[in-house]
Design an enzyme around this catalytic site. Sequence first.
Site, PDB file in Angstrom:
ATOM      1  N   GLY A  96      39.669  47.699  35.077  1.00  0.00           N
ATOM      2  CA  GLY A  96      41.065  48.104  35.236  1.00  0.00           C
ATOM      3  C   GLY A  96      41.237  48.812  36.581  1.00  0.00           C
ATOM      4  O   GLY A  96      41.226  48.170  37.616  1.00  0.00           O
ATOM      5  N   TRP A 114      36.604  47.396  38.348  1.00  0.00           N
ATOM      6  CA  TRP A 114      36.773  48.852  38.430  1.00  0.00           C
ATOM      7  C   TRP A 114      35.579  49.560  37.788  1.00  0.00           C
ATOM      8  O   TRP A 114      35.180  50.641  38.231  1.00  0.00           O
ATOM      9  CB  TRP A 114      38.072  49.295  37.753  1.00  0.00           C
ATOM     10  N   ASP A 122      35.431  34.681  43.284  1.00  0.00           N
ATOM     11  CA  ASP A 122      36.173  35.836  42.777  1.00  0.00           C
ATOM     12  C   ASP A 122      37.263  36.180  43.790  1.00  0.00           C
ATOM     13  O   ASP A 122      36.966  36.546  44.930  1.00  0.00           O
ATOM     14  CB  ASP A 122      35.192  37.014  42.614  1.00  0.00           C
ATOM     15  N   HIS A 150      36.037  35.892  38.764  1.00  0.00           N
ATOM     16  CA  HIS A 150      35.904  37.340  38.591  1.00  0.00           C
ATOM     17  C   HIS A 150      35.435  37.759  37.196  1.00  0.00           C
ATOM     18  O   HIS A 150      34.734  38.748  37.043  1.00  0.00           O
ATOM     19  CB  HIS A 150      37.266  37.994  38.875  1.00  0.00           C
TER      20      HIS A 150
END
Length: 317
Positions: free
Chosen positions: A42, A110, A266, A294
């Site tokens: 995130g 993240w 990605d 990704h």
Amino acid sequence: MYPPIKPYESGFFPGANSEKHQLYYEVSGNKQGDPVVFLHGGPGGGTDPKDREFFNPEKYKIVLFDQRGAGKSTPSAELENNTTWDLVKDIEVLRKKLDVTKWHVFGGSWGSTLSLVYAQTHPDRVKSLVLRGIFTLRQSELRFFYQDGASHLFPEQWEEYLAPIPEAERHNMMKAYHSRLNSSDANIRLAAAKAWAKWEMATSRLIVSADAVAQAEKGDFANAFARIENHYFVNEGFMRDGQLLEKQELEKIRHIPTIVVQGRYDVVCPATTAWALKRAWPEITLHIIPDAGHSSREPGIEKKLVEAADIMASKGL
């Protein structure tokens, strides 16, 4: 992937220096096993039961938790007292709560950012790092995905991402979305959240996944995911630009065994960042998966992540 398992312990713990934030955590696998903490993406993405399956349940004591405002943690989508450094403190609260001295750290996107920040802050608490889809939150990385870069590869999805924003504001999409994601009008907030989330879900795999795109239509998920991501990104991750790649920061963790898994195609966290990390930290093992984007759910990435976790478990660190 290993077979599905259920947690043997779960609950909530108060965030560091913040009773307001109640964070969901769970523990599965072997109670006496090698501890590993899974740091989700995130920010705002939350964990999923499938995240337990990267780890051999006979070898690992598997710890998952939802970061502030994400997943089952409450209040949902809360931005107050929600920074990178708050999350680092939360990880330490959880480590002490579970009576863990050192643990393996596993994170993607993240989650790779947070893994690096945590390791650079508490290198003595980290046995190993397994990272996927390297993201260091530099302005160049954010600009590529949210302003000018991925838009050239996914033009039809980009048009949907542009749609809620008037043309006069499109020169700074993150800022334009920020005002809408924090609007006093709940309908404006939700429409912006769904469009922001859909852009990432639609670009996260080499072959677009209809199921992933559908996730963006779930209001609670989209609201937390979009608001928290955007909050962190307009605040530059609460770090110096390029901080995680600075020599003095990498010197703190150079000794930690590290495996990086990166999809060649990605577009959310392009391979150039993983390569920059490898150039600055040649001791790491970098695997570039030739037929992946990704997502950790793509077969080549999934397989290599499981192998990496198995390798770290076998080292007896």
